[in-house]
Design a protein around this motif. Structure first.
Motif, short mmCIF file in Angstrom:
data_model
loop_
_atom_site.label_atom_id
_atom_site.label_comp_id
_atom_site.label_asym_id
_atom_site.label_seq_id
_atom_site.Cartn_x
_atom_site.Cartn_y
_atom_site.Cartn_z
N GLY A 1 -30.55 25.05 9.76
CA GLY A 1 -31.47 25.98 10.41
C GLY A 1 -32.05 25.40 11.68
N VAL A 2 -32.47 26.29 12.57
CA VAL A 2 -33.15 25.91 13.82
C VAL A 2 -34.37 26.80 13.97
N ARG A 3 -35.54 26.18 14.17
CA ARG A 3 -36.78 26.93 14.35
C ARG A 3 -37.46 26.52 15.65
N ILE A 4 -37.99 27.50 16.36
CA ILE A 4 -38.67 27.23 17.64
C ILE A 4 -40.11 27.69 17.51
N TRP A 5 -41.04 26.74 17.73
CA TRP A 5 -42.48 27.04 17.67
C TRP A 5 -43.05 26.84 19.07
N SER B 1 -22.02 19.13 11.08
CA SER B 1 -21.37 20.40 11.38
C SER B 1 -22.34 21.53 11.06
N THR B 2 -21.99 22.75 11.48
CA THR B 2 -22.86 23.90 11.20
C THR B 2 -22.05 25.19 11.25
N LYS B 3 -22.56 26.19 10.52
CA LYS B 3 -21.98 27.52 10.57
C LYS B 3 -22.99 28.52 11.15
N LEU B 4 -24.08 28.00 11.71
CA LEU B 4 -25.14 28.86 12.23
C LEU B 4 -24.70 29.60 13.48
N ASN B 5 -25.24 30.81 13.64
CA ASN B 5 -25.11 31.56 14.88
C ASN B 5 -26.39 31.36 15.68
N LEU B 6 -26.38 30.43 16.61
CA LEU B 6 -27.60 30.05 17.32
C LEU B 6 -28.11 31.13 18.26
N SER B 7 -27.30 32.12 18.55
CA SER B 7 -27.74 33.20 19.44
C SER B 7 -28.77 34.11 18.78
N LYS B 8 -28.93 33.99 17.45
CA LYS B 8 -29.85 34.86 16.72
C LYS B 8 -31.19 34.17 16.40
N ILE B 9 -31.42 32.99 16.97
CA ILE B 9 -32.67 32.27 16.70
C ILE B 9 -33.83 32.95 17.41
N ALA B 10 -34.94 33.15 16.71
CA ALA B 10 -36.15 33.72 17.32
C ALA B 10 -36.72 32.72 18.33
N ASN B 11 -37.02 33.20 19.52
CA ASN B 11 -37.49 32.30 20.59
C ASN B 11 -38.51 33.01 21.47
N ASN B 12 -39.78 32.55 21.40
CA ASN B 12 -40.82 33.09 22.28
C ASN B 12 -41.37 32.01 23.20
N SER B 13 -40.58 30.96 23.43
CA SER B 13 -41.03 29.83 24.24
C SER B 13 -40.91 30.13 25.73
N LYS B 14 -41.89 29.61 26.49
CA LYS B 14 -41.86 29.72 27.95
C LYS B 14 -41.09 28.55 28.57
N LEU B 15 -40.69 27.59 27.72
CA LEU B 15 -40.00 26.40 28.21
C LEU B 15 -38.51 26.40 27.86
N VAL B 16 -38.16 27.04 26.76
CA VAL B 16 -36.78 27.02 26.27
C VAL B 16 -36.10 28.36 26.54
N LYS B 17 -34.97 28.31 27.28
CA LYS B 17 -34.18 29.53 27.48
C LYS B 17 -33.41 29.87 26.21
N LYS B 18 -32.67 28.89 25.68
CA LYS B 18 -31.91 29.08 24.46
C LYS B 18 -31.42 27.73 23.94
N VAL B 19 -30.98 27.73 22.70
CA VAL B 19 -30.34 26.56 22.08
C VAL B 19 -28.89 26.95 21.78
N ARG B 20 -27.95 26.12 22.18
CA ARG B 20 -26.54 26.48 22.01
C ARG B 20 -25.72 25.24 21.61
#
Length: 439
Positions: A31-35, A72-91
């Motif tokens: 999992g990936v979480r953005i706070w 390794s991972t099977k995550l789809n990182l394009s679906k991560i919730a992101n309300n950060s003003k610093l991070v565009k995306k994680v890929r």
């Protein structure tokens, strides 16, 4: 025979390579979480095992690259919730070698990155935490207006827990971090609506702020008081009632106090690296002495404020204890700012969990905290504050105070205090109320 031996060797090599690959890819990114906080963002990578990682920065555009070895991972990182003003995306990007998972954090601007691994702490497993801080980047500020001579009393309001750290969890699944933020915002609104008072929040949303940072926010805001809002919990559902806590330099002497101390240490681990509070460890003897004096003064004020707030809480809710309690909480350890911790009730109690989630009850708790703080500062207004300019000042004599000490504090003469109170000598007693003439 030679052919058989060669075949066995090939099988052995293939087996060893296959085993090596399995070992290299044994870790899983689950999992990936953005706070997001106003000036920082925390990215948390949840892993099945402790991470082996390296990282580096890239510019044009700005990126932080994190390599997780044997992952390794099977995550789809394009679906991560992101309300950060610093991070565009994680890929995910092309790995430098087999068995390595390369993660790229696309950034809006250059930031200071801090990475550290955390071992499992319920309810979380292994994590790699990436803290991105924008506060060190100079910002263009608007021209400030000339300061008025009389200032507001500033109250820092700290909503406990947040982000990765939910705090206590009630029987129906309500998080402490959610309840206390709702109450803290109500206290903030009431303080800001009071002439001569101003509130500063240590957090305004669902993100974690470590304990040192909370005190730092209060200090940078020149706060006269830090009020930390929490909701109690215990191992059994029976205990209930609100309480107010002040700092103890010794371990808590009650079972619930010891439980809360343990819970706060657990909170530090959930939200960060479990930093140790270090107010004066590296200072010389003189600095320690000054800090000790400040601590003594702030602890006396904290106890007085706790008394007043507790009396107001008793009018709107059941009290767990009718006197302030003491424990060694990190958020209370700022040596120069009086600090109290308000436990609004036991979220582990079914009835109080229901009450704490109700808007009217939250509003009553907020009113009581606000009224207690307001009454204290009306009786003990800071020098050069707007509150100090209203009506006559009154001072309650404390242990160790003399007329000369009180006169110095309010910048008036001993003679003027004696005249205002019709004192025939310099003798005063603990608890005596003195009228302080205007300077």
């Amino acid at each position: 025979m030679i052919k058989i031996e060669s075949f066995l060797k090939i099988l052995l090599v293939m087996f060893s390579l296959g085993t090596s690959f399995v070992v290299q890819s044994a870790n899983k990114l689950d999992g990936v979480r953005i706070w997001a906080a106003p000036e920082s963002t925390r990215v948390v990578f949840d892993l099945s095992q402790a991470p082996a990682y390296t990282h580096f920065n890239l510019t044009s555009p700005y990126r932080l690259v994190v390599d997780l070895k044997g992952t390794s991972t099977k995550l789809n990182l394009s679906k991560i919730a992101n309300n950060s003003k610093l991070v565009k995306k994680v890929r995910i990007s092309k790995p430098p070698s087999k068995g390595t998972l390369r993660l790229v954090i696309d950034l809006v601007k250059p930031v200071k990155a801090s990475l550290f691994a955390l071992s499992p702490t319920a309810p979380y497993g292994n994590r790699l935490v990436v803290d991105l801080d924008d506060s060190h980047v100079p910002s263009i500020s608007k021209p400030t207006q000339p300061k008025t001579k009389l200032r507001d009393v500033i109250v820092a309001i700290d909503a406990g827990h947040g982000g990765d750290d939910p705090g206590s969890i009630g029987p129906t699944g309500i998080y402490e971090k959610t309840i206390v933020l709702q109450i803290a915002k109500k206290v903030e609104a009431k303080i800001n609506a009071t002439p001569g008072m101003k509130a500063v929040m240590t957090r305004t949303g669902d993100y974690f702020v470590n304990l040192n940072k909370r005190s730092e926010i209060a200090r940078n805001s020149k706060a006269d008081l830090l009020v930390s809002i929490h909701a109690d919990a215990f191992t059994s559902p029976q205990p209930r009632g609100a309480s107010v806590w002040v700092l103890s330099m010794r371990r808590a002497n009650s079972e619930i106090g010891q439980w809360l101390e343990h819970k706060e240490k657990h909170s530090e681990l959930l939200g960060g690296a479990g930093e140790i509070i270090q107010n004066s460890d590296s200072e010389q003897y003189l600095a320690r002495t000054i800090l000790d004096m400040k601590m003594d003064s702030s602890m006396v004020s904290s106890h007085d404020i706790a008394d007043v707030v507790l009396s107001q809480l008793g009018k709107v809710t059941k009290l767990h204890k009718h006197k302030p309690e003491s424990a060694s909480f990190g958020v209370l350890k700022s040596p120069d700012i009086p600090s109290i911790l308000v436990e609004t009730g036991f979220i582990s109690n079914h009835k109080e969990e229901r009450l704490l989630s109700q808007r009217d009850h939250q509003n009553n708790i907020a009113k009581a905290v606000h009224k207690g703080v307001q009454r204290y500062f009306e009786s003990n207004p800071p020098i050069n504050s707007l509150m100090a300019s209203k009506g006559s000042l009154k001072h309650n004599v404390r242990k160790g105070e003399s007329l000369s000490v009180i006169a110095h504090r309010y910048q008036v003469s001993v003679l003027s205090i004696k005249k205002a109170n019709k004192l025939k000598s310099n003798n005063i007693r603990i608890g005596q109320k003195l009228v302080i003439p205007r300077a």
